[in-house]
Design a protein around this motif. Structure first.
Motif, mmCIF file in Angstrom:
data_model
loop_
_atom_site.group_PDB
_atom_site.id
_atom_site.type_symbol
_atom_site.label_atom_id
_atom_site.label_comp_id
_atom_site.label_asym_id
_atom_site.label_seq_id
_atom_site.Cartn_x
_atom_site.Cartn_y
_atom_site.Cartn_z
ATOM 1 N N LYS A 153 71.475 9.607 37.475
ATOM 2 C CA LYS A 153 72.853 9.922 37.112
ATOM 3 C C LYS A 153 73.585 10.336 38.385
ATOM 4 O O LYS A 153 73.145 11.252 39.084
ATOM 5 C CB LYS A 153 72.898 11.057 36.093
ATOM 6 C CG LYS A 153 74.307 11.467 35.687
ATOM 7 C CD LYS A 153 74.288 12.545 34.608
ATOM 8 C CE LYS A 153 75.703 12.987 34.252
ATOM 9 N NZ LYS A 153 75.715 13.984 33.138
ATOM 10 N N PRO A 154 74.658 9.677 38.755
ATOM 11 C CA PRO A 154 75.343 10.008 40.009
ATOM 12 C C PRO A 154 75.772 11.475 40.060
ATOM 13 O O PRO A 154 76.046 12.094 39.026
ATOM 14 C CB PRO A 154 76.567 9.081 39.991
ATOM 15 C CG PRO A 154 76.187 7.964 39.083
ATOM 16 C CD PRO A 154 75.311 8.584 38.032
ATOM 17 N N PHE B 15 74.355 4.644 35.054
ATOM 18 C CA PHE B 15 73.222 5.020 35.897
ATOM 19 C C PHE B 15 73.149 4.149 37.162
ATOM 20 O O PHE B 15 73.618 3.009 37.175
ATOM 21 C CB PHE B 15 71.909 4.879 35.123
ATOM 22 C CG PHE B 15 71.747 5.848 33.997
ATOM 23 C CD1 PHE B 15 71.372 7.154 34.237
ATOM 24 C CD2 PHE B 15 71.965 5.458 32.680
ATOM 25 C CE1 PHE B 15 71.205 8.057 33.200
ATOM 26 C CE2 PHE B 15 71.812 6.349 31.623
ATOM 27 C CZ PHE B 15 71.433 7.653 31.893
ATOM 28 N N GLU B 16 72.507 4.692 38.176
ATOM 29 C CA GLU B 16 72.243 3.975 39.418
ATOM 30 C C GLU B 16 70.743 3.720 39.536
ATOM 31 O O GLU B 16 69.951 4.660 39.391
ATOM 32 C CB GLU B 16 72.694 4.796 40.627
ATOM 33 C CG GLU B 16 74.179 5.102 40.665
ATOM 34 C CD GLU B 16 74.540 6.032 41.797
ATOM 35 O OE1 GLU B 16 73.610 6.678 42.360
ATOM 36 O OE2 GLU B 16 75.732 6.140 42.127
ATOM 37 N N LEU C 173 68.172 -3.256 33.873
ATOM 38 C CA LEU C 173 68.971 -2.702 34.964
ATOM 39 C C LEU C 173 70.465 -2.871 34.697
ATOM 40 O O LEU C 173 71.262 -1.955 34.937
ATOM 41 C CB LEU C 173 68.579 -3.356 36.286
ATOM 42 C CG LEU C 173 67.198 -2.990 36.826
ATOM 43 C CD1 LEU C 173 66.855 -3.852 38.033
ATOM 44 C CD2 LEU C 173 67.134 -1.511 37.197
ATOM 45 N N GLN C 174 70.852 -4.030 34.201
ATOM 46 C CA GLN C 174 72.255 -4.257 33.888
ATOM 47 C C GLN C 174 72.734 -3.306 32.794
ATOM 48 O O GLN C 174 73.821 -2.713 32.891
ATOM 49 C CB GLN C 174 72.464 -5.705 33.451
ATOM 50 C CG GLN C 174 73.886 -6.062 33.064
ATOM 51 C CD GLN C 174 74.871 -5.893 34.207
ATOM 52 O OE1 GLN C 174 74.504 -6.029 35.378
ATOM 53 N NE2 GLN C 174 76.117 -5.584 33.886
ATOM 54 N N THR C 175 71.930 -3.136 31.755
ATOM 55 C CA THR C 175 72.283 -2.240 30.653
ATOM 56 C C THR C 175 72.410 -0.799 31.139
ATOM 57 O O THR C 175 73.337 -0.073 30.747
ATOM 58 C CB THR C 175 71.223 -2.333 29.539
ATOM 59 O OG1 THR C 175 71.156 -3.681 29.067
ATOM 60 C CG2 THR C 175 71.560 -1.411 28.380
ATOM 61 N N PRO D 84 73.997 16.104 36.784
ATOM 62 C CA PRO D 84 74.302 15.173 37.875
ATOM 63 C C PRO D 84 73.156 15.140 38.882
ATOM 64 O O PRO D 84 72.628 16.175 39.278
ATOM 65 C CB PRO D 84 75.571 15.755 38.495
ATOM 66 C CG PRO D 84 76.213 16.504 37.365
ATOM 67 C CD PRO D 84 75.071 17.092 36.581
ATOM 68 N N GLY D 85 72.743 13.956 39.257
ATOM 69 C CA GLY D 85 71.610 13.796 40.154
ATOM 70 C C GLY D 85 70.272 13.717 39.442
ATOM 71 O O GLY D 85 69.248 13.466 40.077
ATOM 72 N N GLY D 86 70.273 13.916 38.124
ATOM 73 C CA GLY D 86 69.038 13.842 37.356
ATOM 74 C C GLY D 86 68.523 12.413 37.241
ATOM 75 O O GLY D 86 69.266 11.447 37.416
ATOM 76 N N LEU D 87 67.236 12.288 36.938
ATOM 77 C CA LEU D 87 66.580 10.980 36.861
ATOM 78 C C LEU D 87 66.076 10.699 35.459
ATOM 79 O O LEU D 87 65.632 11.596 34.743
ATOM 80 C CB LEU D 87 65.406 10.924 37.838
ATOM 81 C CG LEU D 87 65.758 10.983 39.330
ATOM 82 C CD1 LEU D 87 64.501 11.201 40.166
ATOM 83 C CD2 LEU D 87 66.450 9.694 39.760
ATOM 84 N N LEU D 88 66.147 9.434 35.090
ATOM 85 C CA LEU D 88 65.586 8.948 33.832
ATOM 86 C C LEU D 88 64.581 7.866 34.159
ATOM 87 O O LEU D 88 64.869 6.965 34.961
ATOM 88 C CB LEU D 88 66.689 8.384 32.933
ATOM 89 C CG LEU D 88 66.281 7.747 31.590
ATOM 90 C CD1 LEU D 88 67.428 7.841 30.585
ATOM 91 C CD2 LEU D 88 65.878 6.270 31.738
ATOM 92 N N SER D 89 63.400 7.941 33.574
ATOM 93 C CA SER D 89 62.382 6.910 33.767
ATOM 94 C C SER D 89 61.951 6.364 32.413
ATOM 95 O O SER D 89 61.589 7.118 31.514
ATOM 96 C CB SER D 89 61.166 7.466 34.513
ATOM 97 O OG SER D 89 60.247 6.431 34.811
#
Length: 280
Positions: A277-278, A211-212, A203-205, A165-170
């Motif tokens: 990820k929230p 994801f945010e 972004l929609q996908t 939770p709180g992790g980022l994906l790029s």
């Protein structure tokens, strides 16, 4: 960027793996293991291809706010150079996944040569069907890899589960700007991909997967718009490459690059999209 092995249709998973296997030797030399595209500031920027490719890896790393000791998943890790760069420059631990056995073997050799065997690991596998523990990673890198998966929704769900939770994906991908959906699909199939989306579609996908959005950068003119620089890199190193792979292979590489960049940056962009990820 790779060329498709089968004209007129999108290759299956085994064919994609074979495509990457067959291109690995040339990519290992031409890109020094940075299989993804490169970033130049403008036509007057004289940075070599490899340096420009490393810049793009840093843009991804910076968007992820990487901190020493972070656990990073590199999906579609290619020949391993970006993972090694992340480990060396940011002090993170990286796990790379790739469907190409040949590329994973080359990546492991690079890690051994860099003395990072305890910090960077690679495994052969389908990143569309991950089996990592829930919340195992602080960050996920997906450079020009998600366009190859069959079921994008399932893949994103697997990445979501594997992130804390709180992790980022790029992710980084060429994006359709002035291309209609049908034309973009044909273009994508030409280099073995299953899709080419706009930034809005990505972004929609990603939102649908939970994801945010955190940040998104459209840098098409500095990546896709620099096609002549890729051709110049081939021409500059032609003698070296021909000595190792033959003139026919070098001609094929140059033609593939010329065809790939032909649409221009007004029709095809290049995006770095980072989502969260929230959670805490």
């Amino acid at each position: 960027m790779e060329s498709a092995t089968t004209a007129g249709r999108t290759p299956g998973t085994d064919e994609i793996a074979e495509m990457f296997d067959e291109s690995s030797d040339m990519s290992n030399v031409f890109n020094d293991g940075q299989v993804h595209l490169a970033y130049w500031y403008g036509e007057e920027d004289e940075a070599p291809l490899i340096e420009a490719a490393q810049r793009l890896t840093r843009k991804v790393a910076d968007s992820l706010w990487l901190r020493e000791g972070d656990q990073v998943l590199d999906v579609g890790c290619g020949l391993g150079a970006p993972a090694i760069q992340l480990a060396t420059e940011y002090g993170v631990r990286v796990t790379g996944v790739n469907i190409s056995t040949r590329q994973v073997a080359e990546a492991r050799a690079r890690v051994r040569a860099a003395g990072l065997a305890g910090q960077v690991t690679f495994r052969v596998g389908d990143y569309g069907a991950l089996d990592f523990p829930e919340g195992a990673f602080d960050a996920v890198v997906a450079m020009e890899s998600l366009v190859y998966v069959d079921d994008l929704g399932r893949t994103l769900a697997g990445l979501y589960r594997a992130m804390r939770p709180g992790g980022l994906l790029s992710l980084t991908e060429p994006t359709r700007e002035g291309l209609g959906a049908e034309e973009a699909g044909r273009f994508a199939a030409g280099f073995g991909a299953r899709r080419m989306l706009s930034v809005a579609e990505w972004l929609q996908t990603l939102r649908e997967a939970g994801f945010e959005p955190a940040e998104y950068l459209q840098c098409g003119p500095r990546v896709f718009g620099m096609g002549p620089k890729y051709l110049h890199a081939v021409d500059t190193r032609r003698e070296e490459l021909a000595g190792r792979f033959g003139e026919v292979a070098v001609d094929g590489l140059r033609q593939t690059l010329e065809d790939f960049f032909a649409p221009g940056a007004d029709r095809i962009g290049y995006a770095v999209i980072t989502v969260r990820k929230p959670g805490n």
